[in-house]
Design a protein around this motif. Sequence first.
Motif, PDB file in Angstrom:
ATOM      1  N   ALA A 115       0.823  -1.215   0.000  1.00  0.00           N
ATOM      2  CA  ALA A 115       0.000   0.000   0.000  1.00  0.00           C
ATOM      3  C   ALA A 115       0.855   1.262   0.000  1.00  0.00           C
ATOM      4  CB  ALA A 115      -0.935   0.002   1.208  1.00  0.00           C
ATOM      5  N   ASP A 116       1.906   1.309   0.835  1.00  0.00           N
ATOM      6  CA  ASP A 116       2.702   2.537   0.883  1.00  0.00           C
ATOM      7  C   ASP A 116       3.465   2.765  -0.421  1.00  0.00           C
ATOM      8  OD1 ASP A 116       4.325   0.385   1.413  1.00  0.00           O
ATOM      9  OD2 ASP A 116       5.450   1.332   3.014  1.00  0.00           O
ATOM     10  N   ASP A 117       3.806   1.674  -1.129  1.00  0.00           N
ATOM     11  CA  ASP A 117       4.417   1.832  -2.454  1.00  0.00           C
ATOM     12  C   ASP A 117       3.406   2.406  -3.446  1.00  0.00           C
ATOM     13  OD1 ASP A 117       7.024   0.732  -1.874  1.00  0.00           O
ATOM     14  OD2 ASP A 117       6.076  -1.225  -1.795  1.00  0.00           O
ATOM     15  N   LEU A 118       2.172   1.943  -3.347  1.00  0.00           N
ATOM     16  CA  LEU A 118       1.120   2.482  -4.216  1.00  0.00           C
ATOM     17  C   LEU A 118       0.945   3.982  -3.966  1.00  0.00           C
ATOM     18  CD1 LEU A 118      -1.564  -0.359  -3.937  1.00  0.00           C
ATOM     19  CD2 LEU A 118      -0.202   0.213  -5.954  1.00  0.00           C
ATOM     20  N   LEU A 119       1.030   4.381  -2.691  1.00  0.00           N
ATOM     21  CA  LEU A 119       0.913   5.804  -2.367  1.00  0.00           C
ATOM     22  C   LEU A 119       2.015   6.601  -3.061  1.00  0.00           C
ATOM     23  CD1 LEU A 119       0.230   5.663   1.488  1.00  0.00           C
ATOM     24  CD2 LEU A 119      -1.440   5.899  -0.356  1.00  0.00           C
ATOM     25  N   GLY A 120       3.236   6.068  -3.014  1.00  0.00           N
ATOM     26  CA  GLY A 120       4.357   6.748  -3.662  1.00  0.00           C
ATOM     27  C   GLY A 120       4.188   6.830  -5.164  1.00  0.00           C
ATOM     28  N   ILE A 121       3.678   5.752  -5.757  1.00  0.00           N
ATOM     29  CA  ILE A 121       3.458   5.722  -7.211  1.00  0.00           C
ATOM     30  C   ILE A 121       2.395   6.746  -7.609  1.00  0.00           C
ATOM     31  CG2 ILE A 121       2.573   4.317  -9.115  1.00  0.00           C
ATOM     32  CD1 ILE A 121       3.895   1.898  -7.687  1.00  0.00           C
ATOM     33  N   PHE A 122       1.284   6.746  -6.875  1.00  0.00           N
ATOM     34  CA  PHE A 122       0.215   7.708  -7.190  1.00  0.00           C
ATOM     35  C   PHE A 122       0.701   9.143  -7.012  1.00  0.00           C
ATOM     36  CE2 PHE A 122      -2.923   4.197  -6.440  1.00  0.00           C
ATOM     37  CZ  PHE A 122      -3.507   4.258  -7.690  1.00  0.00           C
ATOM     38  N   ALA A 123       1.441   9.399  -5.927  1.00  0.00           N
ATOM     39  CA  ALA A 123       1.943  10.751  -5.681  1.00  0.00           C
ATOM     40  C   ALA A 123       2.861  11.199  -6.811  1.00  0.00           C
ATOM     41  CB  ALA A 123       2.680  10.803  -4.345  1.00  0.00           C
ATOM     42  N   THR A 124       3.728  10.303  -7.263  1.00  0.00           N
ATOM     43  CA  THR A 124       4.651  10.629  -8.355  1.00  0.00           C
ATOM     44  C   THR A 124       3.893  10.923  -9.645  1.00  0.00           C
ATOM     45  OG1 THR A 124       6.346   9.201  -7.367  1.00  0.00           O
ATOM     46  CG2 THR A 124       6.632   9.799  -9.676  1.00  0.00           C
ATOM     47  N   GLN A 125       2.889  10.104  -9.938  1.00  0.00           N
ATOM     48  CA  GLN A 125       2.090  10.310 -11.151  1.00  0.00           C
ATOM     49  C   GLN A 125       1.302  11.617 -11.080  1.00  0.00           C
ATOM     50  OE1 GLN A 125      -0.234   6.707 -11.262  1.00  0.00           O
ATOM     51  NE2 GLN A 125       1.282   5.613 -12.497  1.00  0.00           N
ATOM     52  N   LEU A 126       0.689  11.882  -9.934  1.00  0.00           N
ATOM     53  CA  LEU A 126      -0.119  13.086  -9.785  1.00  0.00           C
ATOM     54  C   LEU A 126       0.740  14.344  -9.865  1.00  0.00           C
ATOM     55  CD1 LEU A 126      -2.407  11.788  -6.906  1.00  0.00           C
ATOM     56  CD2 LEU A 126      -3.168  12.367  -9.226  1.00  0.00           C
ATOM     57  N   LYS A 127       1.945  14.271  -9.287  1.00  0.00           N
ATOM     58  CA  LYS A 127       2.859  15.409  -9.347  1.00  0.00           C
ATOM     59  C   LYS A 127       3.285  15.673 -10.791  1.00  0.00           C
ATOM     60  CE  LYS A 127       7.279  17.148  -7.624  1.00  0.00           C
ATOM     61  NZ  LYS A 127       8.496  16.859  -6.831  1.00  0.00           N
ATOM     62  N   ALA A 128       3.567  14.590 -11.524  1.00  0.00           N
ATOM     63  CA  ALA A 128       3.985  14.732 -12.920  1.00  0.00           C
ATOM     64  C   ALA A 128       2.875  15.352 -13.767  1.00  0.00           C
ATOM     65  CB  ALA A 128       4.383  13.368 -13.484  1.00  0.00           C
ATOM     66  N   ARG A 129       1.621  15.053 -13.404  1.00  0.00           N
ATOM     67  CA  ARG A 129       0.479  15.605 -14.153  1.00  0.00           C
ATOM     68  C   ARG A 129       0.054  16.969 -13.605  1.00  0.00           C
ATOM     69  NH1 ARG A 129      -1.817  10.072 -14.011  1.00  0.00           N
ATOM     70  NH2 ARG A 129      -3.326  10.749 -12.448  1.00  0.00           N
ATOM     71  N   LYS A 130       0.796  17.439 -12.574  1.00  0.00           N
ATOM     72  CA  LYS A 130       0.527  18.729 -11.941  1.00  0.00           C
ATOM     73  C   LYS A 130      -0.881  18.798 -11.361  1.00  0.00           C
ATOM     74  CE  LYS A 130       3.897  21.192 -14.789  1.00  0.00           C
ATOM     75  NZ  LYS A 130       4.173  22.319 -15.704  1.00  0.00           N
TER      76      LYS A 130
END
Length: 228
Positions: A115-130
Amino acid sequence: MKLPLDSDMLLMRACTTPEVQVEACIDAANDIWTRWADRKKAREVYWEHVDRFVEYYEADRTDVIHCFTQGSTFRKQLSSDYKWNRKKPKPIGYSSLKQELCEMPNAVMHDMVEADDLLGIFATQLKARKENYAVLSGDKDLKQIPGRTMWIDMEEVYNSQESATRQFWLQTLKGDSTDGVKGCPSIGEKRAEEIVSGFDLEDEMGCWKKVVEQFGKKGKDEAFALQQ
Protein backbone atom coordinates in the motif's frame (compact mmCIF):
# COMPACT_ATOMS: atom_id res chain seq x y z
CA MET A 1 -7.96 17.00 -5.36
CA LYS A 2 -6.76 13.40 -5.12
CA LEU A 3 -6.16 11.74 -1.76
CA PRO A 4 -4.19 8.45 -1.88
CA LEU A 5 -4.92 6.76 1.47
CA ASP A 6 -2.96 4.12 3.37
CA SER A 7 -6.05 1.98 3.93
CA ASP A 8 -4.01 -0.85 5.46
CA MET A 9 -2.96 1.41 8.31
CA LEU A 10 -6.33 3.10 8.77
CA LEU A 11 -8.29 -0.16 8.74
CA MET A 12 -5.88 -1.69 11.26
CA ARG A 13 -6.48 1.27 13.55
CA ALA A 14 -10.25 1.07 13.06
CA CYS A 15 -10.28 -2.64 13.90
CA THR A 16 -8.16 -2.38 17.04
CA THR A 17 -10.03 0.35 18.91
CA PRO A 18 -11.34 -0.81 22.34
CA GLU A 19 -14.97 -0.41 21.30
CA VAL A 20 -14.41 -2.74 18.29
CA GLN A 21 -12.30 -5.53 19.81
CA VAL A 22 -14.08 -6.77 22.93
CA GLU A 23 -12.77 -9.46 25.29
CA ALA A 24 -15.26 -11.34 27.40
CA CYS A 25 -15.29 -14.27 29.81
CA ILE A 26 -17.64 -17.18 29.30
CA ASP A 27 -18.47 -18.99 32.51
CA ALA A 28 -17.78 -22.66 31.77
CA ALA A 29 -16.29 -25.57 33.69
CA ASN A 30 -12.99 -23.73 33.32
CA ASP A 31 -12.78 -20.02 32.59
CA ILE A 32 -12.75 -19.61 28.81
CA TRP A 33 -11.88 -16.23 27.36
CA THR A 34 -13.07 -15.20 23.95
CA ARG A 35 -12.82 -12.10 21.78
CA TRP A 36 -15.31 -10.69 19.33
CA ALA A 37 -15.36 -7.68 17.02
CA ASP A 38 -18.01 -5.11 16.19
CA ARG A 39 -17.52 -4.82 12.44
CA LYS A 40 -20.18 -2.13 12.13
CA LYS A 41 -18.30 0.07 14.61
CA ALA A 42 -15.00 -0.61 12.83
CA ARG A 43 -16.57 0.47 9.56
CA GLU A 44 -17.86 3.66 11.20
CA VAL A 45 -14.42 4.49 12.63
CA TYR A 46 -12.81 3.98 9.23
CA TRP A 47 -15.24 6.28 7.42
CA GLU A 48 -15.18 8.89 10.18
CA HIS A 49 -11.46 9.35 9.55
CA VAL A 50 -11.94 9.35 5.78
CA ASP A 51 -14.58 12.05 6.09
CA ARG A 52 -12.29 14.19 8.26
CA PHE A 53 -9.64 14.09 5.53
CA VAL A 54 -12.22 14.85 2.85
CA GLU A 55 -13.61 17.80 4.81
CA TYR A 56 -10.16 19.25 5.48
CA TYR A 57 -9.19 19.21 1.83
CA GLU A 58 -12.67 20.22 0.61
CA ALA A 59 -12.75 17.08 -1.50
CA ASP A 60 -15.20 14.24 -2.04
CA ARG A 61 -15.19 10.61 -0.95
CA THR A 62 -14.67 9.65 -4.57
CA ASP A 63 -11.37 11.57 -4.54
CA VAL A 64 -9.94 9.14 -1.99
CA ILE A 65 -7.84 6.29 -3.42
CA HIS A 66 -8.01 3.43 -0.91
CA CYS A 67 -4.68 1.56 -1.15
CA PHE A 68 -4.38 -1.95 0.28
CA THR A 69 -1.69 -4.65 0.43
CA GLN A 70 -2.55 -8.12 -0.79
CA GLY A 71 0.26 -9.84 1.10
CA SER A 72 2.90 -11.26 -1.25
CA THR A 73 5.30 -8.48 -2.21
CA PHE A 74 8.40 -8.24 -4.35
CA ARG A 75 10.51 -7.41 -1.29
CA LYS A 76 9.82 -10.83 0.20
CA GLN A 77 11.23 -12.34 -2.97
CA LEU A 78 14.35 -10.20 -2.65
CA SER A 79 14.99 -11.09 0.99
CA SER A 80 13.60 -13.70 3.38
CA ASP A 81 14.39 -11.26 6.20
CA TYR A 82 11.80 -8.76 5.01
CA LYS A 83 9.11 -8.41 7.69
CA TRP A 84 10.10 -11.78 9.18
CA ASN A 85 9.02 -10.47 12.57
CA ARG A 86 5.47 -9.63 11.45
CA LYS A 87 3.85 -12.90 12.52
CA LYS A 88 1.03 -11.46 14.59
CA PRO A 89 -2.43 -12.28 13.14
CA LYS A 90 -4.69 -9.48 12.01
CA PRO A 91 -7.52 -8.34 14.34
CA ILE A 92 -10.85 -10.14 14.20
CA GLY A 93 -13.00 -8.63 11.49
CA TYR A 94 -10.08 -7.04 9.63
CA SER A 95 -10.02 -9.44 6.67
CA SER A 96 -13.76 -9.43 6.02
CA LEU A 97 -14.00 -5.64 6.23
CA LYS A 98 -10.96 -5.27 3.98
CA GLN A 99 -12.64 -7.51 1.41
CA GLU A 100 -15.74 -5.31 1.58
CA LEU A 101 -13.75 -2.09 1.09
CA CYS A 102 -11.71 -3.56 -1.75
CA GLU A 103 -14.89 -3.91 -3.78
CA MET A 104 -15.17 -0.13 -4.07
CA PRO A 105 -14.31 1.30 -7.52
CA ASN A 106 -11.71 3.65 -5.98
CA ALA A 107 -9.91 0.89 -4.04
CA VAL A 108 -6.56 -0.42 -5.30
CA MET A 109 -4.56 -3.52 -4.41
CA HIS A 110 -1.64 -5.24 -6.16
CA ASP A 111 -0.26 -8.69 -5.39
CA MET A 112 3.39 -7.52 -5.54
CA VAL A 113 3.24 -3.90 -4.41
CA GLU A 114 2.43 -2.77 -0.87
CA ALA A 115 0.00 0.00 0.00
CA ASP A 116 2.70 2.54 0.88
CA ASP A 117 4.42 1.83 -2.45
CA LEU A 118 1.12 2.48 -4.22
CA LEU A 119 0.91 5.80 -2.37
CA GLY A 120 4.36 6.75 -3.66
CA ILE A 121 3.46 5.72 -7.21
CA PHE A 122 0.22 7.71 -7.19
CA ALA A 123 1.94 10.75 -5.68
CA THR A 124 4.65 10.63 -8.36
CA GLN A 125 2.09 10.31 -11.15
CA LEU A 126 -0.12 13.09 -9.78
CA LYS A 127 2.86 15.41 -9.35
CA ALA A 128 3.98 14.73 -12.92
CA ARG A 129 0.48 15.60 -14.15
CA LYS A 130 0.53 18.73 -11.94
CA GLU A 131 -2.63 17.60 -10.14
CA ASN A 132 -3.39 18.70 -6.60
CA TYR A 133 -2.95 15.86 -4.09
CA ALA A 134 -2.08 14.93 -0.52
CA VAL A 135 -0.96 11.53 0.75
CA LEU A 136 -2.86 10.21 3.77
CA SER A 137 -0.56 7.98 5.81
CA GLY A 138 1.27 7.71 9.11
CA ASP A 139 4.06 5.59 7.63
CA LYS A 140 7.51 7.12 8.17
CA ASP A 141 8.59 5.76 4.77
CA LEU A 142 6.42 8.43 3.15
CA LYS A 143 9.03 10.98 4.20
CA GLN A 144 10.81 9.81 1.06
CA ILE A 145 7.94 11.08 -1.09
CA PRO A 146 7.81 14.82 -1.89
CA GLY A 147 4.55 16.63 -1.33
CA ARG A 148 1.93 16.96 1.39
CA THR A 149 1.30 14.18 3.90
CA MET A 150 -1.33 13.99 6.64
CA TRP A 151 -2.46 11.43 9.18
CA ILE A 152 -5.21 11.10 11.77
CA ASP A 153 -3.78 13.80 14.02
CA MET A 154 -4.71 16.12 11.12
CA GLU A 155 -1.27 17.75 11.17
CA GLU A 156 -0.12 18.31 7.60
CA VAL A 157 3.56 17.86 6.77
CA TYR A 158 5.25 19.04 3.59
CA ASN A 159 8.20 17.05 2.26
CA SER A 160 10.36 19.03 -0.15
CA GLN A 161 12.13 17.26 -2.99
CA GLU A 162 15.42 17.82 -1.16
CA SER A 163 14.25 16.43 2.19
CA ALA A 164 12.58 13.45 0.49
CA THR A 165 15.71 12.58 -1.48
CA ARG A 166 17.91 12.93 1.59
CA GLN A 167 15.54 10.68 3.53
CA PHE A 168 15.86 8.04 0.80
CA TRP A 169 19.65 7.91 1.17
CA LEU A 170 19.30 7.95 4.95
CA GLN A 171 16.98 4.94 4.87
CA THR A 172 19.36 3.08 2.56
CA LEU A 173 22.19 3.43 5.05
CA LYS A 174 20.42 2.92 8.38
CA GLY A 175 17.92 0.33 7.23
CA ASP A 176 14.62 -0.33 8.99
CA SER A 177 14.62 -2.85 11.82
CA THR A 178 10.81 -2.90 12.00
CA ASP A 179 10.73 -4.26 8.44
CA GLY A 180 13.77 -6.50 8.74
CA VAL A 181 15.85 -4.27 6.43
CA LYS A 182 19.40 -4.40 7.81
CA GLY A 183 20.99 -1.35 6.19
CA CYS A 184 24.71 -0.79 6.57
CA PRO A 185 26.14 -2.67 9.58
CA SER A 186 26.78 -0.52 12.68
CA ILE A 187 25.41 2.63 11.05
CA GLY A 188 22.48 4.00 13.02
CA GLU A 189 20.31 7.00 12.32
CA LYS A 190 22.66 9.57 13.85
CA ARG A 191 25.70 8.36 11.89
CA ALA A 192 23.63 8.03 8.71
CA GLU A 193 22.45 11.63 9.11
CA GLU A 194 26.07 12.79 9.45
CA ILE A 195 27.07 10.98 6.26
CA VAL A 196 24.05 12.03 4.18
CA SER A 197 24.28 15.67 5.29
CA GLY A 198 27.39 15.98 3.13
CA PHE A 199 25.78 14.56 -0.03
CA ASP A 200 25.41 16.70 -3.14
CA LEU A 201 21.90 15.60 -4.02
CA GLU A 202 22.25 16.89 -7.58
CA ASP A 203 25.01 14.32 -8.15
CA GLU A 204 23.01 11.09 -7.87
CA MET A 205 25.83 8.78 -8.96
CA GLY A 206 28.16 10.54 -6.55
CA CYS A 207 25.70 9.91 -3.71
CA TRP A 208 25.44 6.25 -4.70
CA LYS A 209 29.22 5.82 -4.78
CA LYS A 210 29.45 7.25 -1.26
CA VAL A 211 26.76 4.84 -0.08
CA VAL A 212 28.56 1.86 -1.64
CA GLU A 213 31.78 3.06 -0.04
CA GLN A 214 30.18 2.94 3.42
CA PHE A 215 28.90 -0.60 2.83
CA GLY A 216 32.33 -1.61 1.53
CA LYS A 217 33.94 -0.46 4.79
CA LYS A 218 31.70 -2.97 6.58
CA GLY A 219 32.51 -5.86 4.23
CA LYS A 220 29.33 -5.58 2.15
CA ASP A 221 29.38 -5.36 -1.64
CA GLU A 222 27.40 -3.14 -4.00
CA ALA A 223 24.77 -5.84 -4.59
CA PHE A 224 23.96 -5.88 -0.85
CA ALA A 225 23.81 -2.08 -0.80
CA LEU A 226 21.42 -2.14 -3.76
CA GLN A 227 19.18 -4.62 -1.98
CA GLN A 228 18.85 -2.22 0.94
